[in-house]
Design an enzyme around this catalytic site. Structure first.
Site, PDB file in Angstrom:
ATOM      1  N   ASN A 149     -18.971 -54.743 -38.537  1.00 24.61           N
ATOM      2  CA  ASN A 149     -18.813 -54.871 -37.016  1.00 24.61           C
ATOM      3  C   ASN A 149     -18.833 -55.119 -35.568  1.00 24.61           C
ATOM      4  O   ASN A 149     -17.814 -54.441 -34.583  1.00 24.61           O
ATOM      5  CB  ASN A 149     -20.206 -53.431 -37.161  1.00 24.61           C
ATOM      6  N   SER A 226     -27.679 -53.466 -43.710  1.00 27.45           N
ATOM      7  CA  SER A 226     -27.927 -52.024 -43.649  1.00 27.45           C
ATOM      8  C   SER A 226     -29.873 -52.334 -43.431  1.00 27.45           C
ATOM      9  O   SER A 226     -30.101 -53.540 -44.289  1.00 27.45           O
ATOM     10  CB  SER A 226     -27.173 -50.858 -44.941  1.00 27.45           C
ATOM     11  N   GLY A 230     -31.020 -54.860 -45.943  1.00 26.01           N
ATOM     12  CA  GLY A 230     -32.406 -55.969 -45.769  1.00 26.01           C
ATOM     13  C   GLY A 230     -33.627 -56.095 -45.984  1.00 26.01           C
ATOM     14  O   GLY A 230     -34.377 -57.037 -45.884  1.00 26.01           O
ATOM     15  N   CYS A 281     -24.768 -50.847 -33.972  1.00 27.38           N
ATOM     16  CA  CYS A 281     -26.517 -50.740 -34.948  1.00 27.38           C
ATOM     17  C   CYS A 281     -27.480 -50.359 -33.158  1.00 27.38           C
ATOM     18  O   CYS A 281     -28.204 -49.317 -33.150  1.00 27.38           O
ATOM     19  CB  CYS A 281     -27.453 -51.776 -34.958  1.00 27.38           C
ATOM     20  N   GLU A 459     -33.443 -62.556 -31.516  1.00 22.52           N
ATOM     21  CA  GLU A 459     -32.486 -63.113 -31.626  1.00 22.52           C
ATOM     22  C   GLU A 459     -31.981 -63.600 -30.448  1.00 22.52           C
ATOM     23  O   GLU A 459     -31.625 -62.762 -29.166  1.00 22.52           O
ATOM     24  CB  GLU A 459     -30.778 -62.721 -32.196  1.00 22.52           C
TER      25      GLU A 459
HETATM   26  P1  ADP Z   1     -23.196 -52.685 -44.324  1.00 19.38           P
HETATM   27  O1  ADP Z   1     -23.442 -51.174 -44.880  1.00 19.38           O
HETATM   28  O2  ADP Z   1     -22.881 -52.956 -42.704  1.00 19.38           O
HETATM   29  O3  ADP Z   1     -22.478 -53.128 -44.875  1.00 19.38           O
HETATM   30  P2  ADP Z   1     -24.559 -53.739 -45.902  1.00 19.38           P
HETATM   31  O4  ADP Z   1     -26.412 -54.659 -45.674  1.00 19.38           O
HETATM   32  O5  ADP Z   1     -24.537 -53.469 -46.971  1.00 19.38           O
HETATM   33  O6  ADP Z   1     -24.340 -52.950 -44.446  1.00 19.38           O
HETATM   34  O7  ADP Z   1     -23.977 -55.566 -45.741  1.00 19.38           O
HETATM   35  C1  ADP Z   1     -24.860 -56.768 -45.262  1.00 19.38           C
HETATM   36  C2  ADP Z   1     -24.054 -58.030 -44.882  1.00 19.38           C
HETATM   37  O8  ADP Z   1     -25.328 -57.566 -46.306  1.00 19.38           O
HETATM   38  C3  ADP Z   1     -22.744 -58.443 -46.320  1.00 19.38           C
HETATM   39  O9  ADP Z   1     -21.826 -59.340 -45.366  1.00 19.38           O
HETATM   40  C4  ADP Z   1     -22.983 -58.026 -47.748  1.00 19.38           C
HETATM   41  O10 ADP Z   1     -22.126 -58.863 -48.721  1.00 19.38           O
HETATM   42  C5  ADP Z   1     -24.693 -58.383 -47.296  1.00 19.38           C
HETATM   43  N1  ADP Z   1     -24.884 -58.179 -49.034  1.00 19.38           N
HETATM   44  C6  ADP Z   1     -24.574 -56.999 -49.355  1.00 19.38           C
HETATM   45  N2  ADP Z   1     -25.404 -57.051 -50.122  1.00 19.38           N
HETATM   46  C7  ADP Z   1     -26.260 -58.013 -50.794  1.00 19.38           C
HETATM   47  C8  ADP Z   1     -27.321 -58.182 -51.083  1.00 19.38           C
HETATM   48  N3  ADP Z   1     -27.598 -58.009 -52.519  1.00 19.38           N
HETATM   49  N4  ADP Z   1     -28.283 -60.011 -50.957  1.00 19.38           N
HETATM   50  C9  ADP Z   1     -27.484 -60.042 -50.008  1.00 19.38           C
HETATM   51  N5  ADP Z   1     -26.851 -59.825 -49.032  1.00 19.38           N
HETATM   52  C10 ADP Z   1     -25.882 -58.835 -49.206  1.00 19.38           C
END
Ligand code: ADP
Length: 479
Positions: A149, A226, A230, A281, A459
């Site tokens: 975003n 997300s 997290g 957010c 941050e």
């Molecule tokens: P959004 O819904 O905002 O896409 P995500 O949490 O899915 O939120 O994505 C935020 C970041 O975390 C992205 O760069 C995504 O590729 C990364 N991400 C998604 N899954 C994993 C994982 N299992 N381990 C580490 N990073 C991840």
């Protein structure tokens, strides 16, 4: 010919074309093709960052200053071009894309300055003849995982302090917005970073991100995204006893009291709920409005919403760009259906819009008659959807504002000093706004939330030091 961008690993551009970057304002427009790293490349990037750490962490502050300042200057000089690409890949408006690019330049400039302001403390020991020095050192290899975003500002507010304080980096941007990420890395690389200091590993979260979580050589992870991911970052980091910092969702309340200036309240609501297509957010997704102003506020807000121009992000007239992709659009529409089923009234918008080009257009949606118990009031939608929750008085407004699993930002529109002051002190959010939108923050002060929104140190601004450095206490006996 389609643009093809590679990953940067140990100073080399590597990788085969793996994923396509599509313009959400026009799905026929391919921004470019991007390398998609596998676990082996992620491991190489981590090893390169580890090898580069000793020299970079001991580099003279002026060396780090020069790189960050040069990067800031180039980003600023190219703001229109970079901002346009950002709007093209993410869907926020051209003005928002350029504004965000300027923000990235400001962040690099700020942290360039911070390289020259590092200091420690010299403290007398409780023991005679002993001196104590308290200093800060770089943490090591920092894993940076970012969402789609804010394609350039979030990478900038993580990369700039990481480098300023002497850390090396493995950077994994969101799959949907690789062009802004690539651009920032290309600029820093050309600004003179030694090989291995900053590694770009574009690719899937489940592959590249997971490889970072699983590596014992990643000493700290900063994550924005997300709640679900997290929590994975947290669990994996505890396993490795590494430092981690999380910025996740929000369900931010904007309280509007009877004594608010109506124009200000409507401005705050429109900006906070709908600008950047509600995909912030810090967006105001709960409008908590007291009885005496409720009907006037809703009427004025609807009147303003009717005038909002939804359209192609690159069209100068557009005020609200498209939703970022088909998955997010479905999520927004699903929540709109859920809200109706729960008994809230869809007072405005929430409809797909046909534009001149095929894209993910949705008119901004306003629910009235929502309660704070509804799913649309409790779960983050992450789209141009806001709910009006009607309350009796300030006390009820504060209770509703705080009754949420999240705690990123909150806002109040009022002309009462008493209520504004009380709200600032009692709102359970990390950032509180008075007569301002809940979204839109400065770059030189701490950013972060409470409860389910954030974890770890703040941050941005000087507070960023807390995460990107580790404290050393050294004792010496001088007789
Ligand atoms: P959004 O819904 O905002 O896409 P995500 O949490 O899915 O939120 O994505 C935020 C970041 O975390 C992205 O760069 C995504 O590729 C990364 N991400 C998604 N899954 C994993 C994982 N299992 N381990 C580490 N990073 C991840």
């Amino acid at each position: 010919m389609t643009l093809f961008r590679k990953n940067l690993i140990d100073g080399e551009w590597l990788g085969e074309a793996g994923s396509r970057n599509i313009n959400p304002s026009n799905t026929g427009d391919v921004v470019g093709e991007y390398a998609s790293a596998g676990p082996e490349q992620a491991k190489q990037a981590i090893a390169a960052a580890k090898a580069a750490f000793p020299a970079w962490s001991r580099s003279a502050p002026l060396v780090r200053h020069a790189v960050l300042k040069k990067a800031s200057d180039e980003i600023m000089a190219r703001k229109d071009e970079i901002g346009r690409n950002l709007a093209r890949e993410e869907g926020k408006t051209l003005a928002e894309g350029i504004g965000e690019t300027i923000r990235a330049a400001q962040l690099f400039d700020f942290f360039a300055g911070e390289t020259l302001r590092l200091s420690g403390e010299l403290v007398p020991s409780v023991r005679p003849g002993v001196g104590v020095e308290i200093t800060r050192e770089a943490v090591g290899v920092v894993g940076i995982i970012t969402p789609w975003n804010f394609p350039i500002a979030i990478p900038a507010w993580k990369i700039a302090p990481a480098l300023a304080y002497g850390n090396t980096i493995v950077f994994k941007p969101a799959e949907l917005v690789p062009e802004s990420a690539w651009t920032i890395v290309d600029i820093l690389h050309r600004a003179g970073l030694p090989k291995g200091v900053l590694n770009l590993v574009m690719g899937k979260g489940s592959v590249v991100g997971q490889a970072m979580l699983d590596s014992p050589d990643v000493n700290a992870i900063t994550f924005t995204g997300s709640v679900g991911t997290g929590k994975r970052v947290a669990a994996a980091s505890v396993e490795h006893m590494r430092k981690f910092q999380l910025e996740m969702g929000g369900k931010n309340p904007l309280v509007v009291l009877d004594d608010a200036h109506l124009g200000t309240a409507v401005d705050c609501a429109v900006n906070g709920a709908y600008f950047s297509t509600g995909q912030r957010c810090t967006a105001s997704s709960r409008l908590v409005v007291t009885d005496g102003i409720h009907d006037r506020f809703v009427a004025a807000l609807k009147e303003r919403m009717e005038k909002l121009v939804v359209g192609d992000a690159l069209d100068a007239k557009t005020q609200i760009g498209p939703v970022v992709d088909a998955t997010q659009l479905k999520q927004d529409e699903d929540y709109i259906a859920i809200g109706r089923k729960e008994g809230a009234e869809l007072a405005f918008g929430g409809e797909r819009l046909d534009a001149a080009t095929p894209g993910f257009y949705l008119t901004p949606a306003l629910f009235t008659g929502a309660t704070n118990a509804m799913r649309i009031s409790r779960e983050e939608i992450f789209g141009p959807v806001a709910n009006v929750i009607r309350v009796g008085d300030y006390d009820e407004a504060l209770a509703v504002a705080n009754d949420t699993p999240f705690g990123l930002t909150s806002g109040i529109c009022t002309s009462s000093l008493k209520h504004a002051t009380h709200f600032k002190r009692n709102s359970e959010a990390g950032m509180v706004m008075v007569n301002l939108p809940t979204a839109g923050v400065d770059f030189h002060v701490p950013f972060g939330g409470r409860k389910g929104s954030s974890y770890g140190p703040r941050e941005q601004g000087r507070y960023a030091m807390e995460f990107y450095t580790t404290v050393k206490t050294a004792y010496s006996f001088a007789g």
